[in-house]
Design an enzyme around this catalytic site. Structure first.
Site, PDB file in Angstrom:
ATOM      1  NE  ARG A 188       6.092   3.740   5.880  1.00 15.44           N
ATOM      2  CZ  ARG A 188       5.313   4.799   5.801  1.00 15.44           C
ATOM      3  NH1 ARG A 188       4.260   4.924   6.567  1.00 15.44           N
ATOM      4  NH2 ARG A 188       5.576   5.759   4.946  1.00 15.44           N
TER       5      ARG A 188
ATOM      6  CE1 TYR B 246      -2.365  -4.533   9.342  1.00 16.80           C
ATOM      7  CE2 TYR B 246      -2.298  -2.378   8.314  1.00 16.80           C
ATOM      8  CZ  TYR B 246      -2.621  -3.716   8.271  1.00 16.80           C
ATOM      9  OH  TYR B 246      -3.190  -4.242   7.139  1.00 16.80           O
TER      10      TYR B 246
ATOM     11  CG  HIS C 202      -1.974  -1.066   1.210  1.00 11.28           C
ATOM     12  ND1 HIS C 202      -3.252  -0.921   0.731  1.00 11.28           N
ATOM     13  CD2 HIS C 202      -1.893  -2.357   1.634  1.00 11.28           C
ATOM     14  CE1 HIS C 202      -3.918  -2.048   0.865  1.00 11.28           C
ATOM     15  NE2 HIS C 202      -3.115  -2.944   1.411  1.00 11.28           N
TER      16      HIS C 202
ATOM     17  CG  ASN D 207      -7.895  -4.174   0.922  1.00 16.41           C
ATOM     18  OD1 ASN D 207      -7.225  -3.181   1.196  1.00 16.41           O
ATOM     19  ND2 ASN D 207      -7.371  -5.378   0.802  1.00 16.41           N
TER      20      ASN D 207
HETATM   21 FE1  HDD Z   1      -2.466  -4.671   5.494  1.00 12.53          FE
HETATM   22  C1  HDD Z   1      -1.019  -1.650   5.121  1.00 12.53           C
HETATM   23  C2  HDD Z   1      -5.402  -3.431   4.216  1.00 12.53           C
HETATM   24  C3  HDD Z   1      -3.846  -7.818   5.599  1.00 12.53           C
HETATM   25  C4  HDD Z   1       0.281  -5.815   7.043  1.00 12.53           C
HETATM   26  N1  HDD Z   1      -3.071  -2.900   4.782  1.00 12.53           N
HETATM   27  C5  HDD Z   1      -2.340  -1.747   4.738  1.00 12.53           C
HETATM   28  C6  HDD Z   1      -3.142  -0.671   4.257  1.00 12.53           C
HETATM   29  C7  HDD Z   1      -4.375  -1.176   3.992  1.00 12.53           C
HETATM   30  C8  HDD Z   1      -4.332  -2.573   4.337  1.00 12.53           C
HETATM   31  C9  HDD Z   1      -5.557  -0.424   3.461  1.00 12.53           C
HETATM   32  C10 HDD Z   1      -2.651   0.749   4.037  1.00 12.53           C
HETATM   33  C11 HDD Z   1      -2.922   1.628   5.209  1.00 12.53           C
HETATM   34  C12 HDD Z   1      -2.530   3.036   4.879  1.00 12.53           C
HETATM   35  O1  HDD Z   1      -3.209   3.641   4.042  1.00 12.53           O
HETATM   36  O2  HDD Z   1      -1.549   3.501   5.446  1.00 12.53           O
HETATM   37  N2  HDD Z   1      -4.230  -5.488   4.930  1.00 12.53           N
HETATM   38  C13 HDD Z   1      -5.335  -4.785   4.522  1.00 12.53           C
HETATM   39  C14 HDD Z   1      -6.463  -5.674   4.459  1.00 12.53           C
HETATM   40  C15 HDD Z   1      -6.027  -6.900   4.845  1.00 12.53           C
HETATM   41  C16 HDD Z   1      -4.627  -6.780   5.154  1.00 12.53           C
HETATM   42  C17 HDD Z   1      -7.863  -5.267   4.058  1.00 12.53           C
HETATM   43  C18 HDD Z   1      -6.789  -8.178   4.981  1.00 12.53           C
HETATM   44  C19 HDD Z   1      -8.015  -8.236   5.392  1.00 12.53           C
HETATM   45  N3  HDD Z   1      -1.881  -6.493   6.165  1.00 12.53           N
HETATM   46  C20 HDD Z   1      -2.595  -7.648   6.142  1.00 12.53           C
HETATM   47  C21 HDD Z   1      -1.865  -8.688   6.828  1.00 12.53           C
HETATM   48  C22 HDD Z   1      -0.697  -8.117   7.252  1.00 12.53           C
HETATM   49  C23 HDD Z   1      -0.724  -6.737   6.825  1.00 12.53           C
HETATM   50  C24 HDD Z   1      -2.345 -10.105   7.013  1.00 12.53           C
HETATM   51  C25 HDD Z   1       0.461  -8.709   7.999  1.00 12.53           C
HETATM   52  C26 HDD Z   1       0.486  -9.838   8.620  1.00 12.53           C
HETATM   53  N4  HDD Z   1      -0.652  -3.898   5.923  1.00 12.53           N
HETATM   54  C27 HDD Z   1       0.309  -4.530   6.611  1.00 12.53           C
HETATM   55  C28 HDD Z   1       1.501  -3.664   6.930  1.00 12.53           C
HETATM   56  C29 HDD Z   1       1.059  -2.292   6.328  1.00 12.53           C
HETATM   57  C30 HDD Z   1      -0.284  -2.621   5.721  1.00 12.53           C
HETATM   58  C31 HDD Z   1       2.794  -4.216   6.495  1.00 12.53           C
HETATM   59  C32 HDD Z   1       2.013  -1.617   5.385  1.00 12.53           C
HETATM   60  C33 HDD Z   1       2.087  -0.197   5.833  1.00 12.53           C
HETATM   61  C34 HDD Z   1       1.312  -0.128   7.023  1.00 12.53           C
HETATM   62  O3  HDD Z   1       0.836  -1.364   7.337  1.00 12.53           O
HETATM   63  O4  HDD Z   1       1.070   0.865   7.657  1.00 12.53           O
HETATM   64  O5  HDD Z   1       1.700  -3.585   8.289  1.00 12.53           O
END
Ligand code: HDD
Length: 709
Positions: A376, A369, A82, A155
């Site tokens: 970051r 998160y 993202h 999402n």
């Molecule tokens: Fe995630 C970012 C949505 C599963 C780990 N995720 C992130 C963002 C969205 C989602 C919208 C961007 C947030 C922003 O705008 O800053 N992610 C989802 C959805 C999931 C999902 C709808 C399943 C239902 N995510 C998911 C899992 C993991 C992560 C299973 C880790 C085990 N997601 C992350 C992250 C991020 C992230 C690596 C990257 C940047 C951040 O969190 O802030 O932690």
């Protein structure tokens, strides 16, 4: 500083007046003279200090060193997923309270307007990648409630690829550019992505969603959002109700067509970011309804899927969505980096009156998160204004890199002799987790219903209209055609065959080497009436918020557009003029119109619909053979958009651009979704037919012959 960020800063430590740092927070603006970071005014920022005009640069030049050094450190790690996104501020107003189901004021108090923030994003691409790629879109909403920040990090697709967070690194490594050559950027159309999905049953249903039009939205303003997981609401008696969150856009849920999406990736990589920004600047504030699907605790096991499985929806045909409040985005960020790049969402940010379920994907997210924000932004990421709650807050946490909050508490522990920073009993609003009964053997397993992967993939496919099904076949063919390894084709198509054999047969037409498995199980034939973007029950069709281009052809008659433009604007359409040059353009009768775009610098893909305004004169059709314009007509026609033509543009369009496809029969003619009027008269009928076409989003039944393609 945006109003919400300002409010957050002011709310810090409960009592803003007590802030030690207050006198130091003088804001600079663009009238403030240039200074060093430390406030000394600068006399020259263009030349380094040197020993003589041709002499060497001197180390003592602190301004030169500070300027370059700060520049060297401008980047922080982009989000691992993202990374590409856009955000906006707004507000949330509850209209239908969930009285008795939760103690959370945000869901029970209809008098309150709650500040809100949303960041939309793509998933796979890097920070500079294109907006229009095939991908799920992030819909991360933050509500700055009086009881703390509530983040719904969702999402635009209601399910996910995997059931278990432990698989997330595998999924993301498979989808991201391949590790040996870092190709391709921001796409799933490559071997590793489809290798993983072909071999990974949990992703079966999500594959169908990402092959559908949902993965190429027309606009962030026209996307649904989903919390995806099942969460809990907790009432004053400690009783829990299961809940799924839905955001439904007032403008309807609509998509690009694939050819448009591909072109836009080059023609305007900022297409979605720009669309959101422009709409908010124009006062066309996007709105969503927050809806809930509620399931009683006692009904947890009555479904043929597990509520804890994030790869499944609760079909709305079984549990309807109840809309309870309206989110409006009405302010663009003032500074992208501090307010969008540094916004740090966490799924574990919930408020009293809510709780999690034991969804294993959610459990992992609740760790991930916070962890990722530390890497970051540093451990004090909560001190960044956009991340602060707007209610009073106090913790016993202390120190760490970039601590910015001058806390007054002299005891950073509990209990303490002053009874300072007391804890709050649950009856008085202190957070309490749901007293869920838990027992079990320690093992690496999921509930038995987790092991069924295909039913809802088939349900989704069955629920699509014919046009949407065709898009999915083409999308699958496109994606797999970019994979070089035949085993990848084989496995992916074998998985499709489990979903719908006929779908697999169609996809396989482009992969003759694939050995199609025999049909193992017939398609169950079940449909949901809520999933199609064309025929879905709760879908909204409106011309409001659409961008319509008016092409001012040489010698155009002002009278042929004036009334139509008034009607378009009354329908909340955003009108954009396209001319031979930008700026003021005179019509044949002397009135002038200001063109924002030129024939050459714009493409039909920028707009939802296009109108060509001509003048009078017979030889016009022969003369106007500008390739860019003819292409604009054919392209918009092929992309199934509403098209209009007035004056002698009618003859030009029917004889030069689309001969055989579109015919003029006098008066105001509607031919294959093209509205033609040599003389618009009062303009009412022309405008009405055109607006109707715009509001339908696409002319799905248009006949597109070889000339248009
Ligand atoms: Fe995630 C970012 C949505 C599963 C780990 N995720 C992130 C963002 C969205 C989602 C919208 C961007 C947030 C922003 O705008 O800053 N992610 C989802 C959805 C999931 C999902 C709808 C399943 C239902 N995510 C998911 C899992 C993991 C992560 C299973 C880790 C085990 N997601 C992350 C992250 C991020 C992230 C690596 C990257 C940047 C951040 O969190 O802030 O932690």
């Amino acid at each position: 500083m945006s109003a919400i960020v300002e409010k957050a800063v002011n709310a810090t430590i409960g009592d803003a007046k007590q802030r030690q740092l207050e006198p130091f927070r003088l804001e600079g603006n663009d009238k403030t003279p240039l200074t060093t970071y430390w406030g000394a005014k600068i006399a020259d920022t263009d030349h380094a200090l040197k020993a003589g005009p041709r002499g060497s640069t001197l180390l003592e030049d602190f301004h030169n060193r500070e300027k370059i050094s700060h520049f060297d450190h401008e980047r922080i790690p982009e989000r691992v997923v993202h990374a590409r996104g856009a955000g906006a501020f707004g507000e949330f107003k509850l209209h239908t309270p969930l009285t008795g189901l939760t103690t959370a004021k945000i869901l029970t108090d209809t008098s309150k307007i709650t500040p809100a923030y949303v960041r939309f994003s793509t998933v796979g691409g890097s920070r500079g990648s294109a907006d229009s790629v095939r991908d799920p879109r992030g819909f991360a909403a933050r509500l700055y409630t009086d009881e703390g920040n509530w983040d719904i990090v969702g999402n635009n697709i209601p399910i996910f690829f995997i059931q278990e967070a432990i698989k997330f690194p595998d999924l993301v490594h498979a989808v991201k550019p391949e590790p040996h050559n870092e190709i391709p950027q921001a796409q799933t159309a490559h071997d590793n992505a489809w290798d993983f999905m072909g071999l990974h049953p949990q992703s079966t249903a999500m594959q169908m969603w990402i092959l559908s039009d949902r993965a190429i939205p027309r606009s962030y303003r026209m996307m649904q959002g989903f919390g995806v997981h099942t969460f809990r609401l907790i009432n004053a008696e400690g009783k829990s109700t299961f809940v799924k969150y839905h955001w439904t856009p007032h403008l309807g849920t609509h998509s690009l067509v694939w050819d448009e999406a591909l072109k836009l990736a080059g023609q305007d990589p900022d297409f979605h970011r720009r669309d959101l920004w422009d709409a908010i600047e124009a006062g066309a504030y996007p709105k969503w309804e927050l809806g809930v699907q509620l399931v009683n605790e006692e009904d947890e096991h009555k479904f043929d899927f597990d509520l804890l499985d994030a790869t499944k929806i609760i079909p709305e045909d079984i549990v309807p969505v109840k809309n309870i409040g309206t989110l409006t985005l009405n302010a663009n960020p003032v500074d992208f980096f501090t307010e969008v790049e540094q916004v740090a969402f966490c799924t574990q940010h919930i408020v009293p009156g809510m709780d999690f379920t034991s969804d294993p994907l959610l459990a992992g997210r609740n760790f991930s998160y916070h962890d990722t924000q530390i890497s970051r932004l540093g451990i004090n990421f909560g001190d960044i204004p956009v991340n602060r709650p707007v209610c009073p807050f106090m913790t016993n946490q202390q120190d760490g890199q970039m601590a910015m909050w001058g806390k007054k508490n002299r005891t950073r522990y509990h209990p303490n002799r002053f009874d300072a920073v007391p804890v709050t009993a649950p009856e008085k609003g202190g957070f309490q987790h749901f007293a869920e009964v838990m027992a079990g053997v320690k093992e690496r397993l999921n509930g038995p219903k987790f092991n069924e992967y295909v039913n809802q993939a088939t349900l989704f496919y069955n629920s699509m209209s014919e046009a949407e099904k065709e898009h999915m076949v083409s999308a699958a063919q496109f994606e797999l055609s970019k994979c070089g390894d035949s085993i990848v084709h084989q496995n992916a198509i074998a998985r499709f065959a489990l979903i719908d054999h006929d779908f697999a047969v169609k996809v396989a037409q482009e992969f003759p080497h694939v050995k199609l498995p025999e049909p193992s199980k017939p398609n169950h034939g079940n449909k949901s009436s809520f999933l199609s973007q064309i025929t879905g029950k709760t879908q909204t069709f409106t011309a409001a918020g659409r961008k319509v281009a008016i092409y001012l052809l040489p010698g155009f008659e002002y009278s042929q557009i004036a009334s139509a433009v008034a009607a378009f604007e009354a329908a909340s359409i955003m009108v954009k003029y396209v001319g031979p040059a930008t700026g003021e353009i005179k019509s044949s009768s002397g009135q002038s119109v200001v063109a924002e775009f030129t024939f050459e610098n714009s493409r039909s893909t920028y707009f939802d619909a296009i109108v060509f305004v001509g003048g009078s004169g017979d030889d016009y059709a022969k003369k106007l053979k500008v390739g860019r314009l003819i292409h604009a007509v054919r392209e918009a026609y092929m992309h199934l958009k509403a098209i209009g033509a007035t004056g002698n543009a009618v003859k030009w369009l029917t004889s030069v651009c689309l001969p055989g496809d579109v015919e003029y029969q006098g008066g105001v003619t509607l031919s294959n979704g093209v509205v033609l009027a040599e003389d618009v008269g009062t303009g009412a009928e022309f405008a009405e037919k055109f607006i109707d076409g715009v509001s339908k989003h696409r002319v799905w039944d248009r006949v597109v012959s070889h000339i248009a393609a």
